[in-house]
Design an enzyme around this catalytic site. Structure first.
Site, PDB file in Angstrom:
ATOM      1  N   HIS A 282       0.616  -1.423  -0.010  1.00 34.04           N
ATOM      2  CA  HIS A 282      -0.085  -0.175  -0.002  1.00 34.04           C
ATOM      3  C   HIS A 282       1.043   0.974   0.097  1.00 34.04           C
ATOM      4  O   HIS A 282       2.247   1.195   0.394  1.00 34.04           O
ATOM      5  CB  HIS A 282      -0.924   0.232   1.012  1.00 34.04           C
ATOM      6  CG  HIS A 282      -0.110  -0.135   2.646  1.00 34.04           C
ATOM      7  ND1 HIS A 282       0.153   1.907   2.789  1.00 34.04           N
ATOM      8  CD2 HIS A 282       0.173  -0.864   3.405  1.00 34.04           C
ATOM      9  CE1 HIS A 282       1.202   0.389   3.972  1.00 34.04           C
ATOM     10  NE2 HIS A 282       0.630  -0.476   4.677  1.00 34.04           N
TER      11      HIS A 282
ATOM     12  N   GLU B 169      -2.064  -7.057   7.403  1.00 34.50           N
ATOM     13  CA  GLU B 169      -0.830  -7.456   7.805  1.00 34.50           C
ATOM     14  C   GLU B 169      -0.387  -8.034   8.883  1.00 34.50           C
ATOM     15  O   GLU B 169      -1.805  -8.451  10.083  1.00 34.50           O
ATOM     16  CB  GLU B 169      -0.565  -5.544   8.349  1.00 34.50           C
ATOM     17  CG  GLU B 169       1.008  -5.125   8.911  1.00 34.50           C
ATOM     18  CD  GLU B 169       2.203  -5.627   8.114  1.00 34.50           C
ATOM     19  OE1 GLU B 169       2.137  -7.077   7.743  1.00 34.50           O
ATOM     20  OE2 GLU B 169       2.511  -4.705   7.552  1.00 34.50           O
TER      21      GLU B 169
END
Length: 180
Positions: free
Chosen positions: A7, A81
């Site tokens: 990201h 994550e």
């Protein structure tokens, strides 16, 4: 082909804060990075766009999708994550490696992150055989996944860095056996 994309930048990234599963949005630089990544990825044809469910990954995927002509097809829960648990929000900039390692003892293990990621990517490739896939995820997840697959440590993954992965490397790999 499978492209793993980290990201774009968030305010916590720029401050050196440990994000993990804390759902922090992209900042303006992160949006520019996503646009640049999308423009680069548009040089190839892609069939499927997926991401982690965290909004920094979703927003990055949506921006990339605007360049490659794809909508976000789904979010993949196991591409989230690493769970840094009580360490999330800690500022790591300036900390000694030993202190960082102590702080991270409360976290989900890197081996567990890599195993769940490989299993999720294997399923994604199996369900979309022959399709070219962009998967937007997170730095630690990508780093430990690539390290597990290649059998050696992988370098830090920059914001919006793209790592191309041949699906053949995934298929037949047994992540559970590798972490035992």
């Amino acid at each position: 082909m499978l492209a793993l994309v980290r990201h774009g930048e968030t305010d916590w990234n720029s401050a050196g804060r440990l994000q993990g599963r804390t759902d922090i949005p992209l900042n303006d630089l992160g949006r520019r990075q996503a646009n640049d990544a999308g423009a680069a990825l548009a040089a190839q044809d892609w069939d499927l766009l997926v991401s982690s469910p965290l909004r920094r990954a979703v927003e990055t995927a949506e921006i990339i999708g605007s360049h490659v002509g794809l909508d976000l097809s789904l979010t993949v829960p196991d591409l989230i994550e690493r769970d840094f648990r009580g360490a999330e929000g800690s500022v790591l900039l300036g900390m000694e490696r030993e202190d960082i390692d102590k702080l991270l003892l409360v976290s989900e293990s890197e081996a567990d992150v890599a195993a769940r990621s490989v299993e999720a990517l294997q399923q994604l490739v199996r369900e979309n055989a022959g399709r070219r896939i962009i998967a937007v995820a997170h730095g630690t997840l990508i780093r430990v996944t690539m390290g597990l697959l290649r059998g050696e440590p992988h370098a830090h993954v920059l914001n919006c860095e793209t790592i191309e992965l041949e699906p053949e490397l995934l298929m037949g790999f047994e992540p559970e056996a590798a972490v035992r």
